[in-house]
Structure formats: C-alpha cells, structure tokens
Design a protein around this motif. Sequence first.
Motif, mmCIF file in Angstrom:
data_model
loop_
_atom_site.group_PDB
_atom_site.id
_atom_site.type_symbol
_atom_site.label_atom_id
_atom_site.label_comp_id
_atom_site.label_asym_id
_atom_site.label_seq_id
_atom_site.Cartn_x
_atom_site.Cartn_y
_atom_site.Cartn_z
ATOM 1 N N ARG A 201 -3.780 -3.710 2.017
ATOM 2 C CA ARG A 201 -4.795 -2.702 1.685
ATOM 3 C C ARG A 201 -4.147 -1.518 0.973
ATOM 4 O O ARG A 201 -4.687 -0.984 -0.001
ATOM 5 C CB ARG A 201 -5.532 -2.267 2.942
ATOM 6 C CG ARG A 201 -6.534 -3.307 3.428
ATOM 7 C CD ARG A 201 -6.825 -3.175 4.911
ATOM 8 N NE ARG A 201 -7.324 -1.845 5.266
ATOM 9 C CZ ARG A 201 -7.304 -1.365 6.508
ATOM 10 N NH1 ARG A 201 -6.818 -2.108 7.500
ATOM 11 N NH2 ARG A 201 -7.775 -0.167 6.759
ATOM 12 N N ALA A 202 -2.972 -1.116 1.431
ATOM 13 C CA ALA A 202 -2.241 -0.048 0.746
ATOM 14 C C ALA A 202 -1.806 -0.516 -0.641
ATOM 15 O O ALA A 202 -1.904 0.230 -1.625
ATOM 16 C CB ALA A 202 -1.026 0.365 1.576
ATOM 17 N N PHE A 203 -1.331 -1.754 -0.714
ATOM 18 C CA PHE A 203 -0.897 -2.365 -1.964
ATOM 19 C C PHE A 203 -2.026 -2.338 -2.998
ATOM 20 O O PHE A 203 -1.822 -1.988 -4.165
ATOM 21 C CB PHE A 203 -0.464 -3.809 -1.678
ATOM 22 C CG PHE A 203 0.061 -4.577 -2.856
ATOM 23 C CD1 PHE A 203 1.422 -4.630 -3.120
ATOM 24 C CD2 PHE A 203 -0.803 -5.279 -3.686
ATOM 25 C CE1 PHE A 203 1.902 -5.359 -4.196
ATOM 26 C CE2 PHE A 203 -0.325 -6.006 -4.756
ATOM 27 C CZ PHE A 203 1.034 -6.044 -5.016
ATOM 28 N N CYS A 204 -3.242 -2.684 -2.562
ATOM 29 C CA CYS A 204 -4.384 -2.757 -3.475
ATOM 30 C C CYS A 204 -4.900 -1.375 -3.867
ATOM 31 O O CYS A 204 -5.423 -1.188 -4.968
ATOM 32 C CB CYS A 204 -5.515 -3.577 -2.841
ATOM 33 S SG CYS A 204 -5.118 -5.329 -2.631
ATOM 34 N N LEU A 205 -4.763 -0.405 -2.967
ATOM 35 C CA LEU A 205 -5.236 0.948 -3.268
ATOM 36 C C LEU A 205 -4.282 1.711 -4.182
ATOM 37 O O LEU A 205 -4.708 2.564 -4.963
ATOM 38 C CB LEU A 205 -5.425 1.746 -1.971
ATOM 39 C CG LEU A 205 -6.683 1.451 -1.161
ATOM 40 C CD1 LEU A 205 -6.633 2.180 0.179
ATOM 41 C CD2 LEU A 205 -7.929 1.841 -1.933
ATOM 42 N N SER A 206 -3.005 1.416 -4.062
ATOM 43 C CA SER A 206 -2.014 2.114 -4.870
ATOM 44 C C SER A 206 -1.933 1.491 -6.259
ATOM 45 O O SER A 206 -1.847 0.281 -6.408
ATOM 46 C CB SER A 206 -0.640 2.057 -4.201
ATOM 47 O OG SER A 206 0.336 2.682 -5.011
ATOM 48 N N ASN A 207 -1.975 2.320 -7.267
ATOM 49 C CA ASN A 207 -1.827 1.809 -8.635
ATOM 50 C C ASN A 207 -0.439 2.132 -9.181
ATOM 51 O O ASN A 207 -0.234 2.224 -10.383
ATOM 52 C CB ASN A 207 -2.902 2.404 -9.551
ATOM 53 C CG ASN A 207 -2.869 3.928 -9.582
ATOM 54 O OD1 ASN A 207 -2.050 4.541 -8.893
ATOM 55 N ND2 ASN A 207 -3.728 4.538 -10.367
ATOM 56 N N LYS A 208 0.500 2.310 -8.250
ATOM 57 C CA LYS A 208 1.869 2.658 -8.634
ATOM 58 C C LYS A 208 2.823 1.513 -8.285
ATOM 59 O O LYS A 208 2.533 0.704 -7.411
ATOM 60 C CB LYS A 208 2.291 3.940 -7.907
ATOM 61 C CG LYS A 208 1.414 5.139 -8.222
ATOM 62 C CD LYS A 208 1.829 6.351 -7.408
ATOM 63 C CE LYS A 208 0.924 7.537 -7.677
ATOM 64 N NZ LYS A 208 1.317 8.725 -6.856
ATOM 65 N N PRO A 209 3.966 1.444 -8.952
ATOM 66 C CA PRO A 209 4.940 0.393 -8.628
ATOM 67 C C PRO A 209 5.452 0.542 -7.206
ATOM 68 O O PRO A 209 5.533 1.650 -6.660
ATOM 69 C CB PRO A 209 6.063 0.608 -9.650
ATOM 70 C CG PRO A 209 5.918 2.026 -10.090
ATOM 71 C CD PRO A 209 4.454 2.313 -10.046
ATOM 72 N N ILE A 210 5.797 -0.584 -6.594
ATOM 73 C CA ILE A 210 6.252 -0.610 -5.203
ATOM 74 C C ILE A 210 7.736 -0.946 -5.142
ATOM 75 O O ILE A 210 8.192 -1.894 -5.787
ATOM 76 C CB ILE A 210 5.425 -1.616 -4.388
ATOM 77 C CG1 ILE A 210 3.975 -1.131 -4.299
ATOM 78 C CG2 ILE A 210 6.010 -1.821 -2.995
ATOM 79 C CD1 ILE A 210 3.043 -2.101 -3.649
ATOM 80 N N ALA A 211 8.479 -0.186 -4.358
ATOM 81 C CA ALA A 211 9.913 -0.413 -4.219
ATOM 82 C C ALA A 211 10.182 -1.464 -3.144
ATOM 83 O O ALA A 211 9.622 -1.397 -2.053
ATOM 84 C CB ALA A 211 10.623 0.886 -3.864
ATOM 85 N N PHE A 212 11.048 -2.399 -3.473
ATOM 86 C CA PHE A 212 11.459 -3.420 -2.509
ATOM 87 C C PHE A 212 12.967 -3.537 -2.549
ATOM 88 O O PHE A 212 13.555 -3.877 -3.572
ATOM 89 C CB PHE A 212 10.815 -4.762 -2.863
ATOM 90 C CG PHE A 212 11.329 -5.921 -2.036
ATOM 91 C CD1 PHE A 212 11.543 -5.801 -0.675
ATOM 92 C CD2 PHE A 212 11.594 -7.148 -2.636
ATOM 93 C CE1 PHE A 212 12.016 -6.857 0.078
ATOM 94 C CE2 PHE A 212 12.059 -8.223 -1.893
ATOM 95 C CZ PHE A 212 12.277 -8.071 -0.534
#
Length: 289
Positions: A201-212
């Motif tokens: 849900r956070a992934f879908c709401l955020s329109n920013k790149p995600i750090a892994f």
Amino acid sequence: MIKKDFILLTTCEPGNEARVAELKRLMDSVDKSFNADGISFIHVILLQSTTQIPFETEPYLQTSARHFLTIDHRVSLSKARNIMIEFAISHSLLDQTELCAFPDDDAWYPDGFLKQITNYFSSHKNQDILITKYGSKPINQPKFDDLKKTVTIQPSSFIRNTSSNTLFIRTELVKRVGLFDEKLGLGAEINGGEDLDYGLRAFCLSNKPIAFFPEVLVGHRDPMRWVVSKYYSGSLYAIGKSASSSPKLAYQFIRKIAVGIYLVITRQLAFTEFRKGTTQAIKAVVNKG
C-alpha cells in the motif's frame, strides 16, 4: 518543531524470560544508537496478555521516549500494530517523527545502522521507503555508500524482501497508508501477509523511487523455508489487494498462484489451504481489498 528521527512500534507477549530478554536486546540496540550516534526516537511497545510491565524492563521506563502499553489479552499482530498506531495518532507522535519502523520484539539493530538510515533519508529527499534484508548475522557498522543499492526496485524484489523488520517509511507516508488490515496477520482470519500488505500500500501510494539494500542489515533469526507455505494465503491476499494498481503487480499475483500450485504438488501446502487462500485472494482482487 525539530522532529525526532524514528518512531518504532513493537508488540511483545512477555510470558517467559526468553521473550523479555529478546525485547531487552532490541531496546538496548536502540539505546546504544541513541547514546553512541545521537539518534532520537520514540518507541511504543504494546505488551499483550498482561496488566503489568515486567520488572526487567523497568529501567527502560526512565526515558520519556518510551511508551509501554498493556492489554490483558492476546490480539492479532495487525490489531496490535493498529493499537499502537492509534495511540501514536492520538498523542501526535507521528507528527513528531521523521521515519517509522515496525521491529519485532526478537529483532535488533546492529551498531551504526539507525544512524545510516537517518543519513540516507536526509540526503535522499526523493525517496519515502527503504527496505533491506534481515538475518542472524547482520553487518556491523554498515557504510551505506559502500553497499550495493537498488533505487528503482521491481515489485518482485519488493514482495520477496518486505517484512516488518526491514521496512522503513517516512512518517508522512505512514499517515496516508493508515492502519493495518486486521483480516491479515498472525492470529487473524488470514494467516500472515499484514507486513506485505502494508508495504505494498505504501509502495502504490508513493510515486518516488524505493531504496533496496540487498544485504543483511537488520538482526533477526534467519528466514526459514516453511514460512512461504505457512503465510502463503496472507501473502497472496496482500498482493491481490494491490494487483489492480499496475500490470506488474497483477503479474506477481498470477505468479504467486503458480507458486502455490508448486507448493501443493510438492506437498508443502495442503490443497484445501491453497483453494481457500486463492478464493479469498480473488475476492480481494475483485473488491480491491
């Protein structure tokens, strides 16, 4: 207002010395970051099946940064986290912090890790979510600049690696995501999947790149193979809820069903459990959760 670095939400059922010892290990690791690295934090801890705070944890009450809550019965993991989130909202604790994490009582943070997290988010304003891996031998004093990093992460990697212990989210995004789905989680109607659902849900709401960061940076017992089968229904349901958000997530939903078929064939998952889980997940896709 100068915000604190973290709000941490942890639940524990202190029914034996081992559980209390693990909780103390977590709190010690946080306090060490506070004393050695200057990390500021708020730690909300829900103790279940008790009305008293174990005497072993009384020294940890000396800091105003810690809030111990108690309930006299056991609730599901998702319900427990919602109790803590609602407490944080009612006391404006989310407004006072930059980042949110959900460490289990048997997790811990190695030296220097939380400082690196705050440094990373401070220098990467275009990112709201960071995930990593966990294990029994985490890297001590990690240097993020030297670690392998994936910034534009694919849904498949996010699904495989998201857990409560390795998920760090800006608190502003947590406010938008809201509460955990109480249908999911240990002790709930559908076993497991609450962490993945929250992360997606956070992934879908955020329109920013995600750090892994694909290294073991958080301490916790090593991942076990049986977890895939035990929490299959919850994971499938969580993916199903977000499947309509993008073709890639829809593909991951289909792929997860294929994984279930393999688990049934190899007798790692009962067919009745697979059928029940698939039926529930398809309803989640249709109803969007």
